[in-house]
Motif scaffolding. Structure first.
Motif, PDB file in Angstrom:
ATOM      1  N   SER A 105       0.860  -1.189   0.000  1.00 35.50           N
ATOM      2  CA  SER A 105       0.000   0.000   0.000  1.00 35.50           C
ATOM      3  C   SER A 105       0.890   1.231   0.000  1.00 35.50           C
ATOM      4  N   GLY A 106       0.270   2.373  -0.253  1.00 35.73           N
ATOM      5  CA  GLY A 106       1.047   3.601  -0.376  1.00 35.73           C
ATOM      6  C   GLY A 106       1.293   3.894  -1.835  1.00 35.73           C
ATOM      7  N   SER A 107       1.893   5.041  -2.130  1.00 36.84           N
ATOM      8  CA  SER A 107       2.105   5.376  -3.540  1.00 36.84           C
ATOM      9  C   SER A 107       3.508   5.918  -3.792  1.00 36.84           C
ATOM     10  N   ILE A 108       3.929   5.741  -5.037  1.00 40.86           N
ATOM     11  CA  ILE A 108       5.233   6.281  -5.474  1.00 40.86           C
ATOM     12  C   ILE A 108       4.951   7.064  -6.747  1.00 40.86           C
ATOM     13  N   LEU A 109       5.025   8.355  -6.629  1.00 36.42           N
ATOM     14  CA  LEU A 109       4.758   9.206  -7.791  1.00 36.42           C
ATOM     15  C   LEU A 109       6.092   9.686  -8.340  1.00 36.42           C
ATOM     16  N   HIS A 162       2.391   6.912 -11.399  1.00 37.95           N
ATOM     17  CA  HIS A 162       2.319   6.240 -10.103  1.00 37.95           C
ATOM     18  C   HIS A 162       2.870   4.841 -10.318  1.00 37.95           C
ATOM     19  N   LEU A 163       4.072   4.569  -9.796  1.00 37.69           N
ATOM     20  CA  LEU A 163       4.691   3.254 -10.037  1.00 37.69           C
ATOM     21  C   LEU A 163       3.844   2.127  -9.479  1.00 37.69           C
ATOM     22  N   ASN A 164       3.176   2.400  -8.395  1.00 40.23           N
ATOM     23  CA  ASN A 164       2.377   1.349  -7.755  1.00 40.23           C
ATOM     24  C   ASN A 164       1.192   0.930  -8.614  1.00 40.23           C
ATOM     25  N   GLU A 165       0.895   1.722  -9.644  1.00 37.18           N
ATOM     26  CA  GLU A 165      -0.257   1.383 -10.489  1.00 37.18           C
ATOM     27  C   GLU A 165       0.163   0.750 -11.808  1.00 37.18           C
ATOM     28  N   LEU A 166       1.470   0.645 -12.037  1.00 43.47           N
ATOM     29  CA  LEU A 166       1.934   0.134 -13.341  1.00 43.47           C
ATOM     30  C   LEU A 166       1.950  -1.397 -13.376  1.00 43.47           C
ATOM     31  N   SER A 167       1.750  -1.900 -14.586  1.00 41.99           N
ATOM     32  CA  SER A 167       1.831  -3.360 -14.782  1.00 41.99           C
ATOM     33  C   SER A 167       3.314  -3.748 -14.848  1.00 41.99           C
ATOM     34  N   PRO A 168       3.631  -5.037 -14.683  1.00 42.12           N
ATOM     35  CA  PRO A 168       5.037  -5.448 -14.782  1.00 42.12           C
ATOM     36  C   PRO A 168       5.696  -4.975 -16.077  1.00 42.12           C
ATOM     37  N   LYS A 169       4.958  -5.036 -17.181  1.00 47.02           N
ATOM     38  CA  LYS A 169       5.531  -4.632 -18.459  1.00 47.02           C
ATOM     39  C   LYS A 169       5.814  -3.115 -18.473  1.00 47.02           C
TER      40      LYS A 169
END
Lengths: 806, 239
Positions: free
Chosen positions: B67-71, B81-88
Motif C-alpha cells: 500500500s502507499g504510492s510512489i509518484l 504512479h509506479l504502484n499502479e503500473l503493470s510489470p511490463k
C-alpha cells in the motif's frame, strides 16, 4: 547424519528442477534398457510356452496325394520305432492351399484346414474367439485376424471357388490357432472346415476319410538330431510304399516348431535382440551425456560451497562422497520409477508384437541378468559422469573455487574473439553464450545429435527396407500375374497355349517352385525355384558371385540362406526334390524379395532330370519345361484384376492366380513383420530425443535465471530475452540437424542395415527425404517447445526476487 | 519539507510492504514517506533488515508496495504512479529512466566491458554510432577508457563495479539506484567509487538514491535518511 549429507539432501529438494532432470535421465537408463533387453526373451518364452500349452505338433507330413485316415498309424509306428518312445498325439487332416477373393477384388492364397474334432483336438489346440466351430457340411470358421481384417462377419456367407465350382459356406465363428500366424503378418486367408465341409468343398463323398496331412506331437523335448532321423525314416518308409504304388510321395515334411511362421518369428526375435542391444548402447550414451550436462552445471553452481567446504578442512573424498550420495539418492528414486516404467513399456511392446504376430497371450518379466546388468551399468554411468563433472572443480584451489574462478566460463578463444565482429547482437550474444560453457554446449549438442541420429537412422533403415522391396518389384519383376498350376499341367501343351491365347496376355514364362530341404538341414525350409537362366519375367538381383549358366547344376542362394546358414559360393549342397537327392554348386548370392528364403536353379537342367509322370521320358526329352507356376505378362497392366478373375474362375486347373501387386504386399508385410520392432524403436527414439532436448534445454536456461532476472531489472523485456535465447537454440539446432543428416545415413547403413536388417534381405540404403524433413521439424518443434517451457520457468523470478537471490 | 512540491521528482507516500518468510511475516516497510528533488543525492542508511533495499527497489520500479504510492515525475509534466503500473510498464519505466548499480556487479561474463555497457545503451533507442560514442565517453569518464575490451573475468573487483556504474550511467538515467556499491570493495576503493558515482551523476544530471551501511560514506550525500524496522527514524542534511 553428517551435515554435508544433510545439506546434500536438502539441496536436492531446493533444486527440484535439476533433481527431476537427473531422475528423468535415470529413468531412461533403467526403463528403456530393461524393456529393450527383455522384449525378445519374453516373446521367445511366450512362443515356447504356447507351443507346449497348445500342443503344437512336431511333425506335419504333407503328401502329394490323399491317403486313408488310418495311415497315421503307420507314421506313428515308424516314429515310435525310431525314437524309442511313444507318440503323445496324432492327427490326420486335409490341408490345402487354394484361393479366395476378398472384398477389394483381389485374390489371395487361402489355407484350408479340416479338423475332425474342434472341441478336443489331439494337438494344435485352438481358441474359439467368436461363434462356434463348423458342424455341418455347409459351414466354415475363419482365422480371427482374417475375418476381422476382411470384415467377414460371423453368420455371413462366403462364396468359395472350389475345385467343383462356386460353393457357399456359412461362417460360424472366428478361431485362433497355435499353428498359424496372424493375417496381418502372412496376408493369406485361412478357413477351418470340418470333415464334412472339406469333402463338400473338394467334391468328395461326405463320408470320405481321405487325408493328406499327418501330424505328430511328442511329449518332452525332441532334438534336431532326432527330428532329422524321423524325417529320414518316414521318407524312406514312404518311398518304399511309393515304389509299390501304395502311397503318393511326401510333398513336404514340416518341422512345425522350426519352420514356417515360427521360424519367421524366431528370425524376427533374433533381429529384435540385435536392434535392442544397439538401442541400449544409444540410450546409455544419451542418458550419460544428459547426466553429465546436469551434474556439470550442478557442480559449477556449487563451486563456491565446495571451495568453502574444502577450505574448512573437509576432505576432498568426503566432498566427493556427498555428491555421490546426492546422485545415489536420485538414482534410488529414478531406478524405482524406471523399474515400473520399464515394466509398463515392456508390457506395451510385448503386447503390440504378440498381437501382430498372432500369439495367444503374452507374459512379461525381467530376467535376473538384465536387472543386474541394467541397475549396475545405470549406476556406474551415473557415478562416472558425476565424478567426471566434479573433476575440474578439484583442479582449483579452495580460494579459486570460493572466488568463483572457473576454467569453464571461458571468455577467450578464437571463436569467442571472432564473435566480436558479428553485428547482429542477438547472434553475437547467442554465440558467446554457447561458447561460454563449451563443455555444456558440446554435450548438449551431442545429446541432441545422438538422440535424433538414433531416431533418424532407424527411420532410414525402415524406409530403406521398404524401398528395397519396392525397387525389387519395380526393376526385377516383369510380369503381372503369378498363376499356380499342378506339375501335371506342364505336360499339357494345350493348357499352356490356352493361357497364351487369352486376350491381354503378352507372354507366359514357366517357373518351377517347390519347398525343398537342404540335406542335413530339415529345419531349413527353402523354396527351390527353377528359372530359365535368361528369364525375362523374373531377374534375380545378384549381390555376390554370378548368375547360373544354362543346363548346369549351378544354383544361386538367397541372402538369408547365405547369412543365416553360412553357405557360400563354391560350396556343393545336396537338395531333396521329390525324394530325389541332387547335388548343386553355389555360384551366386541373390537378393530375392519374392521368396526371401530361396535357391534358384536352371529350369532346363531340372527339366532334364525329372520324368514326366506316367511316361519314361524327362520333361526335356518331351521338349517341355517342368513347371508349376506361370509368370504372365500382360499387354495392358491396368486390366490385371480382370485377367486374374478370369484365370481363377474359368481355368479350374489353375490352383490360384495372384496379381504381383498382392505378392508385393505380402512380401512387404513379411519383411515389415521381421523389423516390426523398428516402429516401436522409432517411437521410443523420438520420446528419448524429446526428453533429451527438453532436459538439456531446461538446465541450460534455468541455470541462467539470475542473469535473465538482472537483465529484466535493467529494463530488458522478456520477449527480447526470449528471442536472444531462441537464436542460441536455433544455432544448436542448425548444427544438430547438419550433424544428424551427416551421421544418420552412416549409422543406418553401417550399423542397422549392415549388422541387423541385412540378415533377411539385402537392404540397400536409400535416403528418405520425408524422414529428413520429419526429423528436422521434430527437432525444431522439440526445441521450441522445450525452450518455451524452460524459458517460462527460467524467467519466473520477479525482479526484486532476483536482486535478493543475487 | 512538504511532500509533493514542484521540484520533487519522486514522491513516496506511506509505503507499506510485508514479506512472508516461511510462517513469519516480515514488515519490510512500515509507512515510509519521502521526497527526492531533481539532481539530489540521497543516502539511505540503516542496519540489516531495516528495509533499505526494499525501499530503493520500489523507487527503482523493481518491486511494488502493498500500500502507499510512489509518484515519479521524471519527464516534465508526465507523472506516473509506479504502484499502479503493470510489470511490463514497470520494465519500460526502468528501461527508459533508471540506472542500477548493485553490490555484486551483475556483469554478463560473456560480454566485454564496453559490451556490458552497450547492453544497457541498447535498451534506449540510440543509433549504433551514438551508442558507441556514449559508451566510450562514459567509460572514459569513469576512468576505464583503456579496458574497453576486457572481459569481467579480466577485471579487478573495483574495476567491475566501475563497469557496472558505467553501464548504469550510459543511458543518462534520470534516476540512479545504487545498492551497497562498496560491499565488495576495500575502504579506499569504496570511497573512490562513491566519489565517482557522485561526480559522474552530477555530470550526467541523475538523481541518486544510494543504500549503504558504511557511515563514512554518508558525507557524499546531499541528504541522509536512516531506516529502522521499515520506518524513517532520522533524517540528516549535508548542506
Amino acid at each position: 547424519m553428517k551435515k554435508t549429507y544433510k545439506s546434500a539432501t536438502r539441496d536436492l529438494y531446493f533444486h527440484k528442477g535439476r533433481s527431476l532432470v537427473i531422475i528423468t535421465a535415470v529413468i531412461f537408463i533403467i526403463a528403456f534398457p530393461l524393456a529393450l533387453q527383455n522384449l525378445a526373451p519374453n516373446l521367445s518364452e511366450t512362443i515356447e510356452l504356447e507351443q507346449e500349452e497348445y500342443k503344437l505338433s512336431h511333425f506335419n507330413f504333407i503328401f502329394a496325394g490323399y491317403l486313408p485316415e488310418v495311415f497315421i498309424e503307420n507314421i506313428t509306428h515308424w516314429i515310435e520305432d525310431e525314437l524309442g518312445r511313444p507318440v503323445a498325439a496324432e492327427l490326420a487332416r486335409i490341408q490345402l492351399v487354394h484361393k479366395y477373393k476378398i472384398s477389394s477384388g483381389d485374390w489371395l492364397q487361402a489355407d484350408l484346414v479340416s479338423i475332425d474334432d474342434f472341441d478336443n483336438p489331439a494337438l494344435n489346440l485352438m481358441k474359439i474367439d467368436k461363434g462356434r466351430a463348423p458342424i455341418t457340411e455347409n459351414e466354415v470358421a475363419l482365422l480371427t485376424s482374417f475375418g476381422e481384417k476382411e470384415s467377414i462377419p460371423v453368420g455371413s456367407e462366403v462364396e468359395l471357388q472350389t475345385p467343383v465350382g462356386i460353393q457357399k459356406f456359412k461362417v460360424t465363428g472366428y478361431i485362433r490357432s497355435i499353428e498359424f500366424a496372424s493375417y496381418g503378418l502372412i496376408q493369406r486367408g485361412l478357413f477351418f472346415f470340418n470333415s464334412l465341409s472339406i469333402n463338400r468343398y473338394l467334391g468328395f463323398p461326405l463320408d470320405s476319410d481321405l487325408r493328406n496331412s499327418f501330424l505328430i506331437y511328442i511329449d518332452g523335448k525332441v532334438s534336431l538330431e532326432e527330428e532329422r532321423r524321423v524325417i529320414d525314416r518316414v521318407n524312406a518308409e514312404v518311398e518304399k510304399l511309393v515304389e509299390q504304388n501304395k502311397s503318393p510321395p511326401i510333398s513336404f515334411p514340416w518341422l512345425t516348431r522350426r519352420v514356417s511362421f515360427r521360424q519367421s518369428l524366431s528370425d524376427a526375435l533374433d533381429i529384435t535382440s540385435k536392434y535392442m542391444l544397439v538401442s541400449t548402447i544409444f540410450i546409455f550414451l544419451i542418458a550419460g551425456s544428459i547426466i553429465f550436462v546436469v551434474m556439470h552445471r550442478y557442480v559449477q553452481d556449487q563451486k563456491v560451497i565446495i571451495g568453502a567446504m574444502y577450505a574448512y578442512g573437509i576432505r576432498k573424498q568426503e566432498i566427493i562422497m556427498s555428491y555421490v550420495y546426492r546422485t545415489s539418492l536420485l538414482y534410488l528414486i529414478g531406478s524405482v520409477i524406471g523399474y515400473y516404467w520399464g515394466k509398463m513399456l515392456l508390457d506395451k511392446m510385448t503386447a503390440t508384437l504378440a498381437d501382430s504376430w498372432g500369439l495367444f497371450s503374452y507374459k512379461t518379466g525381467f530376467s535376473l541378468e538384465s536387472l543386474v546388468f541394467t541397475f549396475l551399468s545405470g549406476y556406474l554411468i551415473l557415478i562416472s559422469f558425476t565424478l567426471l563433472a566434479l573433476r575440474p572443480i578439484f583442479a582449483l584451489t579452495p580460494y579459486e573455487a570460493m572466488r568463483g574462478r572457473t576454467t569453464e566460463l571461458k571468455s577467450s578463444g578464437m571463436l569467442f574473439m571472432l564473435s566480436s565482429f558479428i553485428r547482429l547482437r542477438s547472434f553475437k550474444y547467442g554465440i558467446r553464450n554457447l561458447l561460454r560453457s563449451r563443455t555444456r554446449t558440446i554435450l548438449t549438442t551431442m545429446s541432441f545429435i545422438l538422440a535424433l541420429t538414433f531416431s533418424a537412422s532407424i527411420m532410414y533403415t525402415d524406409y530403406s527396407t521398404r524401398a528395397s522391396v519396392d525397387v525389387f518389384f519395380e526393376q526385377n519383376v516383369n510380369f503381372e500375374i503369378y498363376a499356380h498350376t499342378g506339375f501335371e499341367d506342364a505336360a499339357n501343351q494345350t493348357k499352356l497355349n490356352s493361357i497364351q491365347q487369352i486376350e491381354n496376355v503378352e507372354s507366359v514364362e514357366p517357373r518351377f517352385q517347390l519347398f525343398g530341404n537342404i540335406k542335413g538341414h530339415p529345419e531349413l525350409v527353402t523354396y527351390l525355384v527353377g528359372l530359365q537362366h535368361d528369364s525375362k519375367a523374373f531377374i534375380p538381383p545378384i549381390i555376390k558371385g554370378r548368375n547360373i549358366q544354362e543346363n548346369t547344376s549351378e544354383i544361386m542362394i538367397s541372402n538369408y540362406i547365405a547369412n543365416v546358414y553360412g553357405f557360400s559360393i563354391g560350396q556343393t549342397i545336396m537338395l531333396t526334390i521329390f525324394n530325389k537327392e541332387m547335388n548343386f554348386t553355389v555360384v551366386g548370392v541373390h537378393n530375392d524379395s519374392f521368396q526371401t528364403i530361396s535357391i534358384i536353379a536352371d529350369l532346363d537342367y531340372l527339366s532334364s532330370k525329372f520324368i514326366v509322370p506316367g511316361s519314361n521320358q524327362t520333361y526335356a526329352q518331351r521338349g517341355i519345361s517342368m513347371f508349376n507356376i506361370l509368370m504372365i505378362k500382360l499387354s495392358d497392366s491396368s486390366r490385371t484384376q480382370q485377367t486374374v478373375n478370369l484365370l481363377n474362375t474359368e481355368y479350374e486347373w489353375i490352383e490360384y492366380a495372384l496379381s504381383v501387386e498382392v505378392i508385393h504386399r505380402q512380401q512387404k508385410s513379411f519383411v515389415e513383420s521381421q523389423i516390426q520392432v523398428v516402429y516401436i524403436l522409432v517411437l521410443l527414439g523420438l520420446i528419448v530425443a524429446f526428453m533429451t532436448v527438453f532436459t538439456t534445454q531446461f538446465i541450460s536456461l534455468v541455470e541462467r535465471d539470475l542473469e535473465f532476472g538482472m537483465l529484466q531489472v535493467f529494463g530488458k523485456y522478456k520477449r527480447e530475452l526470449y528471442s536472444e535465447t531462441l537464436v542460441e537454440i536455433l544455432i544448436v539446432w542448425l548444427f544438430t540437424i547438419l550433424a544428424v543428416f551427416l551421421l544418420s545415413p552412416l549409422v543406418a547403413d553401417r550399423i542397422w542395415i549392415q549388422s541387423v536388417a541385412n540378415q533377411i534381405l539385402y537392404v540397400k540404403f536409400y535416403v528418405s527425404r520425408s524422414a529428413q524433413l520429419f526429423i528436422a521439424v521434430f527437432g525444431l518443434v522439440s526445441l521450441l517447445v522445450s525452450h518455451g517451457v524452460s524459458f517460462r520457468w527460467a524467467t519466473s523470478l520477479k525482479p526484486h526476487e532476483t536482486i535478493r537471490e543475487e | 519539507m512538504s511532500l509533493g512540491s514542484d521540484e520533487s521528482v519522486v514522491v513516496v507516500q506511506d509505503l507499506h510492504k510485508a514479506y512472508s518468510l516461511g510462517s513469519t511475516i516480515v514488515r519490510a516497510l512500515n509507512g515510509v514517506s519521502l521526497e527526492l528533488k531533481q539532481g539530489e543525492f540521497l543516502v539511505v542508511m540503516g542496519p540489516s533488515g531495516s528495509g533499505k533495499s526494499t525501499l530503493v527497489n520500489m523507487i527503482g520500479g523493481i518491486d511494488k508496495p502493498d500500500s502507499g504510492s510512489i509518484l515519479v515525475t521524471l519527464n516534465e509534466g508526465n507523472a506516473v504512479h509506479l504502484n499502479e503500473l503493470s510489470p511490463k510498464e514497470l520494465t519500460r519505466f526502468r528501461r527508459q529512466n533508471v540506472g542500477f548499480v548493485f553490490q555484486f556487479y551483475s556483469l554478463i561474463p560473456t560480454l566485454t566491458a564496453s559490451e556490458n555497457v552497450e547492453l544497457a545503451a541498447e535498451l534506449i533507442d540510440l543509433s549504433n554510432s551514438e551508442m558507441k560514442k556514449r559508451t566510450k565517453e562514459v567509460l572514459e569518464a569513469v576512468g576505464l577508457g583503456d579496458r574497453l575490451d576486457s572481459f569481467p573475468s579480466q577485471l579487478s573487483g573495483g574495476e567491475r563495479q566501475i563497469v557496472a556504474l558505467a553501464r548504469a550511467l550510459v543511458k543518462r538515467p534520470k534516476l540512479l539506484i545504487v545498492d551497497e556499491p562498496t560491499g565488495q570493495l576495500d575502504e579506499k576503493t569504496g570511497h573512490e567509487m562513491v566519489q565517482l558515482i557522485r561526480s559522474t551523476s552530477e555530470q550526467f544530471g541523475s538523481t541518486v538514491v544510494m543504500v549503504t551501511h558504511d557511515v563514512s560514506l554518508k558525507k557524499y550525500g546531499d541528504r541522509v535518511i536512516h531506516l529502522s524496522s521499515g520506518m524513517i527514524v532520522k533524517e540528516e542534511s549535508n548542506d
